[in-house]
Design an enzyme around this catalytic site. Structure first.
Site, PDB file in Angstrom:
ATOM      1  CD  GLU A 147     -35.398 -16.953  68.461  1.00 52.25           C
ATOM      2  OE1 GLU A 147     -35.228 -16.296  69.518  1.00 52.25           O
ATOM      3  OE2 GLU A 147     -36.471 -17.484  68.159  1.00 52.25           O
ATOM      4  CD  GLU A 190     -36.760 -19.236  72.999  1.00 55.41           C
ATOM      5  OE1 GLU A 190     -37.488 -18.636  73.811  1.00 55.41           O
ATOM      6  OE2 GLU A 190     -35.737 -18.732  72.530  1.00 55.41           O
TER       7      GLU A 190
HETATM    8  C1  FCB Z   1     -36.703 -15.526  72.153  1.00 55.61           C
HETATM    9  C2  FCB Z   1     -37.960 -15.690  71.322  1.00 55.61           C
HETATM   10  C3  FCB Z   1     -38.151 -14.626  70.278  1.00 55.61           C
HETATM   11  C4  FCB Z   1     -37.743 -13.266  70.797  1.00 55.61           C
HETATM   12  C5  FCB Z   1     -36.377 -13.302  71.414  1.00 55.61           C
HETATM   13  C6  FCB Z   1     -35.867 -11.977  71.892  1.00 55.61           C
HETATM   14  O1  FCB Z   1     -36.874 -16.152  73.378  1.00 55.61           O
HETATM   15  O2  FCB Z   1     -37.946 -16.938  70.684  1.00 55.61           O
HETATM   16  O3  FCB Z   1     -39.476 -14.660  69.852  1.00 55.61           O
HETATM   17  O4  FCB Z   1     -38.691 -12.817  71.693  1.00 55.61           O
HETATM   18  O5  FCB Z   1     -36.368 -14.213  72.471  1.00 55.61           O
END
Ligand code: FCB
Length: 458
Positions: free
Chosen positions: A351, A167
């Site tokens: 994620e 990110e």
């Molecule tokens: C994302 C991050 C991860 C975690 C989630 C909830 O943006 O990559 O580390 O904090 O959010």
């Protein structure tokens, strides 16, 4: 079994974490401090002054966590490597004990039949580099390439999937513009330099990888579809700016070699153009896109808020504990959009998950978290629909394996499939962990309702 099951047979069902959020033992065995070590100690920067000093103690308990994953049938583990464990000052001298931790972790995963997916940078820049300017220093990108090469040398015989940076848009926005994440700068004018150097760092790592290994390498980006608050021209333009800033700038540079027009317009004199030479480094073929998806955002025009001149509108819809709107369709839209804009590139959902307030575990029982079960079911279904529409989706990683250190929120935002009691480090599987195990067993074919869930829903 539903008729429409359509996840490919070689699909990876995994879970994700990151080093600073779970490992603890941050300075053990010769590791150097990172920017979160310092930032979390500044008054008021994290809820209750929480730090990652102990976190989930995974540095000591990795075998227990690997066993837990094996018990749930989890097929892949996305973890990140702490740069300052490997190179305590971020460059130069190596710390063999730090490298050996990841060696042992990878071997334990492989012994349990779990595929390791390694992220090289999940926000924990070595403090030694921050003191040389951090991501504002052009040399940091090259040093990142050197560090990446060390890790490829150490692990690429066993790790077949790599992500360069997690990110980059969040590093830029929360770390350098809003100052709510480390290193805590509040200067919008720094953003273009940071973005360019994160992209160059990515390029150096990809280059090192091609010289060294022949597995797969990509990047993990966070996509939040941006919707205009009204159909006014001003709000529509605001949504386009927010989209360019957060969603497009990194993937456009990497996959198309271009910069969205909105960015130089937004920054004016502060814009820092990417030279042709840098763009050639950035715009190299990658093997997959990692997509982190949590929510969508509705935005309106607001000339006072720099650099995007947009304001996020509070959602009135169902929200998670963080306040993010639950919007599963945005996952499907994001997958389709990446496929349309960049061609049919392989994608991993690296994620996806949600924080909800969980009840305390009762002895011997799973923690009941029906909202998280529902969230996962709906997002897996959205992913399935994207596959049906032709997206080349390779895997789905839930954020997260365990409740962990959620950055400036400290330990107040549980995202885990497994609950952790942070006083005792005791792990208790949640209902969502069982749900995910069932999903894996059926390859997402039956987005099953577990018996216990029916019981809680009454
Ligand atoms: C994302 C991050 C991860 C975690 C989630 C909830 O943006 O990559 O580390 O904090 O959010």
């Amino acid at each position: 079994m539903t008729e429409q099951a359509s996840f490919p047979r070689d699909f990876y069902w995994g879970v994700a974490t990151s080093a600073y959020q779970v490992e603890g033992s941050t300075l053990a065995d010769g590791a150097g401090p990172n920017i979160w070590h310092r930032f979390s100690r500044l008054p008021g920067m994290t809820v209750a002054g929480a730090t990652g000093d102990i976190a989930c103690d995974q540095y000591c308990r990795y075998q227990e966590d690997v066993d837990l994953m094996a018990e749930l049938g989890i097929e892949a583990y996305r973890f990140s490597i702490a740069w300052a464990r490997v190179m305590p000052k971020g460059r130069g001298r190596l710390n063999p004990k730090g490298i050996s931790y990841y060696d042992r972790l990878v071997d334990a995963l492989l012994a349990a039949g779990i595929a390791p997916f390694a992220t090289l940078y999940h926000w924990d820049l070595p403090l030694g580099l921050e003191d040389k300017g951090g991501w504002l220093n052009d040399d940091t990108a090259k040093w990142f390439g050197d560090y990446a090469d060390v890790m490829f040398r150490a692990l690429s015989d066993r790790v077949g999937h790599w992500m360069t940076i997690n990110e980059p848009a969040i590093v830029m926005e929360k770390g350098y513009v809003l100052g709510v994440y480390a290193p805590g700068h509040r200067n919008a004018a720094e953003a273009p330099v940071v973005a360019r150097n994160l992209l160059r760092a990515h390029g150096h790592a990809v280059q090192a990888y091609r010289d060294r290994a022949d597995g797969q390498i990509g990047i993990a980006v966070n996509i939040q579809p941006k919707f205009p608050a009204t159909q006014s021209l001003a709000d529509q333009a605001a949504a386009k700016r927010a989209d360019a800033w957060r969603n497009l700038q990194f993937l456009d540079a990497i996959l198309l070699g271009t910069v969205p027009d909105e960015l130089p317009e937004m920054f004016g004199r502060d814009w820092c153009p990417i030279t042709a030479e840098d763009m050639a480094l950035i715009h190299q073929p990658i093997d997959f896109v990692g997509l982190n998806y949590y929510t969508r955002v509705v935005v309106g025009d607001d000339p006072a808020l720099l650099p995007t001149r947009t304001r996020n509108i509070e959602p009135s819809a169902i929200r998670t504990l963080v306040g993010w709107e639950v919007y599963p369709n945005g996952l499907k839209e994001s997958l389709l959009r990446i496929t349309e804009r960049y061609g049919r590139v392989p994608i991993f959902i690296t994620e996806c998950g949600a924080a909800f307030k969980d009840p305390a575990p009762l002895d011997g029982d799973d923690v009941m978290d029906p909202e998280r079960v529902q969230f996962l079911r709906d997002h897996i279904e959205a992913a399935r629909q994207a596959v049906e529409k032709g997206v080349d989706l390779k895997g789905f990683f839930v954020w997260s394996l365990v409740d962990n250190f959620e950055w400036n929120s400290g330990y107040t935002m549980p995202f885990g499939l497994v609950h952790i009691d942070f006083d005792t480090q005791r792990r208790t599987v949640k209902q969502s962990g069982r749900f995910f195990a069932e999903t894996i067993r059926s390859n997402g074919g039956e987005l099953v309702t577990t018996d216990s869930e029916i019981a809680t829903q009454g």
